[in-house]
Design a protein around this motif. Sequence first.
Motif, PDB file in Angstrom:
ATOM      1  N   ILE A   1       0.842  -1.205   0.000  1.00  0.00           N
ATOM      2  CA  ILE A   1       0.000   0.000   0.000  1.00  0.00           C
ATOM      3  C   ILE A   1       0.874   1.251   0.000  1.00  0.00           C
ATOM      4  O   ILE A   1       0.607   2.216  -0.731  1.00  0.00           O
ATOM      5  N   ASN A   2       1.943   1.243   0.802  1.00  0.00           N
ATOM      6  CA  ASN A   2       2.831   2.401   0.864  1.00  0.00           C
ATOM      7  C   ASN A   2       3.548   2.630  -0.461  1.00  0.00           C
ATOM      8  O   ASN A   2       3.743   3.779  -0.885  1.00  0.00           O
ATOM      9  N   LYS A   3       3.948   1.544  -1.150  1.00  0.00           N
ATOM     10  CA  LYS A   3       4.589   1.685  -2.457  1.00  0.00           C
ATOM     11  C   LYS A   3       3.617   2.320  -3.455  1.00  0.00           C
ATOM     12  O   LYS A   3       4.006   3.182  -4.257  1.00  0.00           O
ATOM     13  N   ASN A   4       2.371   1.867  -3.414  1.00  0.00           N
ATOM     14  CA  ASN A   4       1.358   2.438  -4.314  1.00  0.00           C
ATOM     15  C   ASN A   4       1.153   3.925  -4.027  1.00  0.00           C
ATOM     16  O   ASN A   4       0.941   4.727  -4.935  1.00  0.00           O
ATOM     17  N   TYR A   5       1.220   4.280  -2.753  1.00  0.00           N
ATOM     18  CA  TYR A   5       1.081   5.688  -2.367  1.00  0.00           C
ATOM     19  C   TYR A   5       2.242   6.516  -2.929  1.00  0.00           C
ATOM     20  O   TYR A   5       2.028   7.588  -3.513  1.00  0.00           O
ATOM     21  N   LEU A   6       3.461   6.025  -2.772  1.00  0.00           N
ATOM     22  CA  LEU A   6       4.630   6.768  -3.253  1.00  0.00           C
ATOM     23  C   LEU A   6       4.572   6.942  -4.769  1.00  0.00           C
ATOM     24  O   LEU A   6       4.962   7.988  -5.299  1.00  0.00           O
ATOM     25  N   ARG A   7       4.113   5.934  -5.460  1.00  0.00           N
ATOM     26  CA  ARG A   7       4.004   6.037  -6.910  1.00  0.00           C
ATOM     27  C   ARG A   7       2.916   7.042  -7.303  1.00  0.00           C
ATOM     28  O   ARG A   7       3.062   7.810  -8.253  1.00  0.00           O
ATOM     29  N   LYS A   8       1.831   7.049  -6.557  1.00  0.00           N
ATOM     30  CA  LYS A   8       0.699   7.926  -6.861  1.00  0.00           C
ATOM     31  C   LYS A   8       1.034   9.394  -6.640  1.00  0.00           C
ATOM     32  O   LYS A   8       0.593  10.274  -7.397  1.00  0.00           O
ATOM     33  N   THR A   9       1.822   9.673  -5.623  1.00  0.00           N
ATOM     34  CA  THR A   9       2.082  11.069  -5.234  1.00  0.00           C
ATOM     35  C   THR A   9       3.088  11.776  -6.130  1.00  0.00           C
ATOM     36  O   THR A   9       3.339  12.968  -5.937  1.00  0.00           O
ATOM     37  N   LYS A  10       3.654  11.069  -7.081  1.00  0.00           N
ATOM     38  CA  LYS A  10       4.616  11.712  -7.984  1.00  0.00           C
ATOM     39  C   LYS A  10       3.940  12.716  -8.910  1.00  0.00           C
ATOM     40  O   LYS A  10       4.590  13.616  -9.438  1.00  0.00           O
ATOM     41  N   THR A  11       2.650  12.557  -9.116  1.00  0.00           N
ATOM     42  CA  THR A  11       1.955  13.385 -10.109  1.00  0.00           C
ATOM     43  C   THR A  11       0.806  14.193  -9.511  1.00  0.00           C
ATOM     44  O   THR A  11      -0.086  14.629 -10.238  1.00  0.00           O
ATOM     45  N   VAL A  12       0.794  14.397  -8.191  1.00  0.00           N
ATOM     46  CA  VAL A  12      -0.328  15.120  -7.577  1.00  0.00           C
ATOM     47  C   VAL A  12       0.163  16.389  -6.887  1.00  0.00           C
ATOM     48  O   VAL A  12       1.355  16.557  -6.620  1.00  0.00           O
ATOM     49  N   LYS A  13      -0.776  17.262  -6.579  1.00  0.00           N
ATOM     50  CA  LYS A  13      -0.457  18.528  -5.900  1.00  0.00           C
ATOM     51  C   LYS A  13      -0.115  18.286  -4.426  1.00  0.00           C
ATOM     52  O   LYS A  13      -0.382  17.219  -3.883  1.00  0.00           O
ATOM     53  N   THR A  14       0.426  19.314  -3.795  1.00  0.00           N
ATOM     54  CA  THR A  14       0.875  19.189  -2.401  1.00  0.00           C
ATOM     55  C   THR A  14      -0.265  18.813  -1.469  1.00  0.00           C
ATOM     56  O   THR A  14      -0.132  17.906  -0.641  1.00  0.00           O
ATOM     57  N   HIS A  15      -1.399  19.519  -1.587  1.00  0.00           N
ATOM     58  CA  HIS A  15      -2.525  19.220  -0.693  1.00  0.00           C
ATOM     59  C   HIS A  15      -3.015  17.791  -0.885  1.00  0.00           C
ATOM     60  O   HIS A  15      -3.273  17.070   0.087  1.00  0.00           O
ATOM     61  N   ASP A  16      -3.141  17.371  -2.133  1.00  0.00           N
ATOM     62  CA  ASP A  16      -3.598  16.000  -2.410  1.00  0.00           C
ATOM     63  C   ASP A  16      -2.590  14.979  -1.891  1.00  0.00           C
ATOM     64  O   ASP A  16      -2.975  13.896  -1.423  1.00  0.00           O
ATOM     65  N   ARG A  17      -1.310  15.324  -1.971  1.00  0.00           N
ATOM     66  CA  ARG A  17      -0.280  14.413  -1.451  1.00  0.00           C
ATOM     67  C   ARG A  17      -0.426  14.240   0.056  1.00  0.00           C
ATOM     68  O   ARG A  17      -0.315  13.142   0.590  1.00  0.00           O
ATOM     69  N   GLN A  18      -0.718  15.344   0.755  1.00  0.00           N
ATOM     70  CA  GLN A  18      -0.899  15.271   2.206  1.00  0.00           C
ATOM     71  C   GLN A  18      -2.121  14.428   2.570  1.00  0.00           C
ATOM     72  O   GLN A  18      -2.091  13.634   3.513  1.00  0.00           O
ATOM     73  N   VAL A  19      -3.202  14.605   1.810  1.00  0.00           N
ATOM     74  CA  VAL A  19      -4.421  13.831   2.067  1.00  0.00           C
ATOM     75  C   VAL A  19      -4.173  12.352   1.809  1.00  0.00           C
ATOM     76  O   VAL A  19      -4.566  11.491   2.600  1.00  0.00           O
TER      77      VAL A  19
END
Length: 580
Positions: free
Chosen positions: A58-76
């Motif tokens: 799950i954490n790996k999927n999160y790290l991959r997902k956050t490469k292309t999102v905004k700061t606020h969305d990354r925090q959420v």
Amino acid sequence: MLLKNKLLKPYLLNNYKRSFLVIFFLLFCGVNIFANTNSKLVNDFINENKEILEPATINKNYLRKTKTVKTHDRQVLQVVNKVLQAEAYSKNFDNINSESISLYLEALSEAEKINDENLLVYVNTQVGFFYYSYNEYIKAMPFFIKSSNLLDKSTIDNLIQPADVYKKNAYFFGSINQHQKSIDYLLKALKYTPSNDKLYATFLNNIGSSYYKMGALENARNYFIKAQKVSLENNFEVRYAKVLGDLALIHFDAKEYQKAITLLQQDIELSKKNKSDRNTMYAQILLSKVYVETNEFSKAKQTLALANEYVLSKEYLTSHAYEIAEVNLQIALKTNDTVLELQARRALDVLGADIVNKDGEEAIKLVGWETQKEQFNTKLEAEKAKVEQANLKVLIICGIVIFIIVVTIFIVRSIQFRFKNKEAQYENNILQYKINQLQSKSKLDDYDLTLKSYQTYLSDQNKQMDLIEQELDKLNTNTVSKDQAKLFLQELLDQQKMSGTNWLALKNTFLKEENDYYNALLENFPDLSELNLRIVILNKMDLKPAEIALVLNIKIDVVNNALQRLRKNFKGRFDKHSIN
């Protein structure tokens, strides 16, 4: 200066309007400003990872997902990532564990910093349901109170996992006997659930259960039947089995024991087939109670023993072990089995002390009271806030009214002062025009009457007439100005015009200096009208068409047209000075 004022006034007025709009919006809305969450992004991430049992994945999927999102969305997503990891640990341990607790608390702390209501509802619901799943009602209570308070504000749009959030809140409040609240949440959950989804039948079933616990048996039966129909249509065997067990409850209360037994046996068979062990346990305990009522004690003991095997395998099912001990006590008392009675009473004593702080009857009552108290306090605080906000609005309105009154008085006085200054200026101008008029007349009287002196006099008079007409235009557009001033200016203007007497004086002077020219005009151009004659004479004195028009009190177009016709009709018959 006048043009500048005309441009500035709308600009300043628009700025005042904008300022008032901003002030009213901020003061009267009284709404906290929260960051906006991309609910679709978060929901997609949850749906992609909620069945994964490996927290690291799950954490790996999160790290991959956050490469292309905004700061606020990354925090959420970071918060959601921790919640999903905590749920994975919970499924793996099948019990309360420190890893899950640590991740949940971290997620909650970060969600509070982000200050996003949608996120806070989701996280508090998941943390509360974690404790609720293991029958820790007291620990679950504060989280569900928080999520419920936010949900009931009705200011949240685009909830994260809305069906899941409403479902879990409904389960908790139903468990502490707040059944109407549970029904309200389940009805909302239905709106977010397709009718062919397993959860749709689940929600219908649970609404029926809430009505059953409220004593509204007809409503309960209707919802059980709806759930049964949806389960059959979509081949949801486990949910269908649970519905059969709930219908058996109605027959049990009606003392229709055989119907209840048949339904419970079907429930157990389907639950075992689908490896729904917990539902099998529920049905077995209820079936044993029916057997006790039909005096089939042997079957009751056998059924309880099967249920007890599953209960002993789970540390968090203490309340169900207590329920089994209660049924065993009933059997012992009815069969005079002193050994079983002793065992049952010992079990009740031991288990009762354990469940008093978890999901036992006393714990449920305590949680219910505490929840109601918190809800009451929350409503009380909300009412206080409304009163304070209303008082603040009254003060603001009074302040604004006073401000408007003061500004209005200032503007009115400013306008009055400005018009007083203008009227004084008009009076000074009028007086100056009168003085100029007298001075021009005096100059004319002081000198011998010659065409040159008349030319100077008329030129001065034309300038004064032009100024007077401009001032008169101002007065005509000024509704505040006095009519007396307008009349006086008009009188001055009329006095400036070339009267019959003035024209005769001018004509006599012209005859003295230009008698031959005048006689030639009459002799050669007998058809000249009096107006044309005057135009020719004034033109001979080198007056411009605009000045001729002012002197003769006619429009300049009349002068130009007359001069044009004269040039055309009498071309070559005047000398070069006659018509310029």
